[in-house]
Design an enzyme around this catalytic site. Structure first.
Site, PDB file in Angstrom:
ATOM      1  CB  SER A 143      -0.900   0.016   1.245  1.00 25.06           C
ATOM      2  OG  SER A 143      -1.545   1.261   1.413  1.00 25.06           O
ATOM      3  CE1 TYR A 158      -4.377  -1.958   4.522  1.00 24.82           C
ATOM      4  CE2 TYR A 158      -3.394   0.226   4.317  1.00 24.82           C
ATOM      5  CZ  TYR A 158      -3.938  -0.911   3.737  1.00 24.82           C
ATOM      6  OH  TYR A 158      -4.018  -0.994   2.365  1.00 24.82           O
ATOM      7  CE  LYS A 162      -1.840  -3.936   2.939  1.00 28.79           C
ATOM      8  NZ  LYS A 162      -1.943  -5.137   2.065  1.00 28.79           N
TER       9      LYS A 162
END
Length: 270
Positions: A143, A158, A162
């Protein structure tokens, strides 16, 4: 790696979003598709859609966070299709948007288990034969949040997961350079893509739900780059595979954020 008919591609997170679009694009090129997702009903629908177009596809519902399930799936694919040429780690989730100090242990566990451990599980299951043959390609979807903070924060699990995928993939590239240099690695860092990832809680295991106290989660992240379609993301990914690119940023508008982070790093270098 040139993608040709009858090659075998594994796609995780294949029920929707980038995974579904990748599966459709690969099927259009005549590849055989091994599709998996935790969401069984939509997985069956997508597999049926692929078959109706003439694609050779097999599917299995599973959670990439379960290493034994992933290992079983790898054996199933090998028995059905034989050697795998392309592995696309697409499955991913995002948790509630709250400050780091308000993220619960179950939020960290769920997000990291799927986003980071899931990639590791798939690589552990599918890479050894590719290394042995010195052939194939791996796509790991990270990401923009794995390269630079998203304005406003609120996504620490998150972002950590990532960043982990980026670090894992870069390390993998170094390792493959020594023993299987023809096996490619592409790290995909999308910005906004029109997927259902912000509705990922629909598939959150009951054991990792927990009870939230304190403020309600904030709205979605403040990434103002233009949102692209999953189809456009898939097109870019397949082009990057064929060009053997190491990195792919699908949303060019996020480039300034990455440059700003790199500039901060360079300023503090001794």
């Amino acid at each position: 790696m040139r993608l040709t008919a009858r090659m075998v591609a594994v796609v995780t997170g294949g029920s929707s979003g980038i995974g579904r679009s990748l599966a459709l694009a690969l099927a259009d090129r005549g590849l055989r598709i091994a599709l998996t997702d935790v969401e069984a009903p939509t997985l069956i629908e997508v597999a049926g859609e692929l078959r109706s177009s003439g694609a050779d596809v097999l599917e299995r519902a599973m959670d990439v966070a379960d290493p034994s399930a992933v290992a079983s799936f790898a054996s199933f694919v090998d028995e059905w299709f034989g050697p795998v040429d392309l592995v696309c780690n697409v499955a991913g989730v995002v948790g509630p948007r709250v400050p780091t100090w308000e993220q619960r242990a179950v939020d960290w566990q769920w997000v990291v288990q799927v986003n980071l451990f899931g990639v590791a599980n798939v690589l552990r299951a599918f890479l050894p034969p590719m290394v042995g043959r010195n052939a194939g390609h791996v796509v790991n979807v990270a990401s923009i949040a794995g390269l630079a903070p998203i304005p406003g924060g609120g996504n620490a699990p998150y972002a950590a997961s990532k960043f982990g995928v980026v670090g894992l993939s870069e390390t993998l590239r170094e390792e493959l350079n020594e023993v299987a240099p023809a096996v490619g690695v592409t790290i995909v860092c999308p910005g906004p893509v029109a997927t259902r990832i912000h509705d990922a809680a629909r598939n959150r295991p009951a054991a990792l739900q927990g009870e939230r106290t304190g403020p309600e989660p904030r709205p979605a992240f403040a990434n103002t780059a233009t949102r692209i379609s999953p189809t456009e993301a898939a097109t870019q990914i397949l082009a990057a595979v064929e060009e053997d690119r190491c990195y792919l940023l699908t949303n060019p508008e996020n480039a300034p954020d990455i440059r700003a982070r790199m500039s901060r790093l360079l300023i503090d270098l001794p």
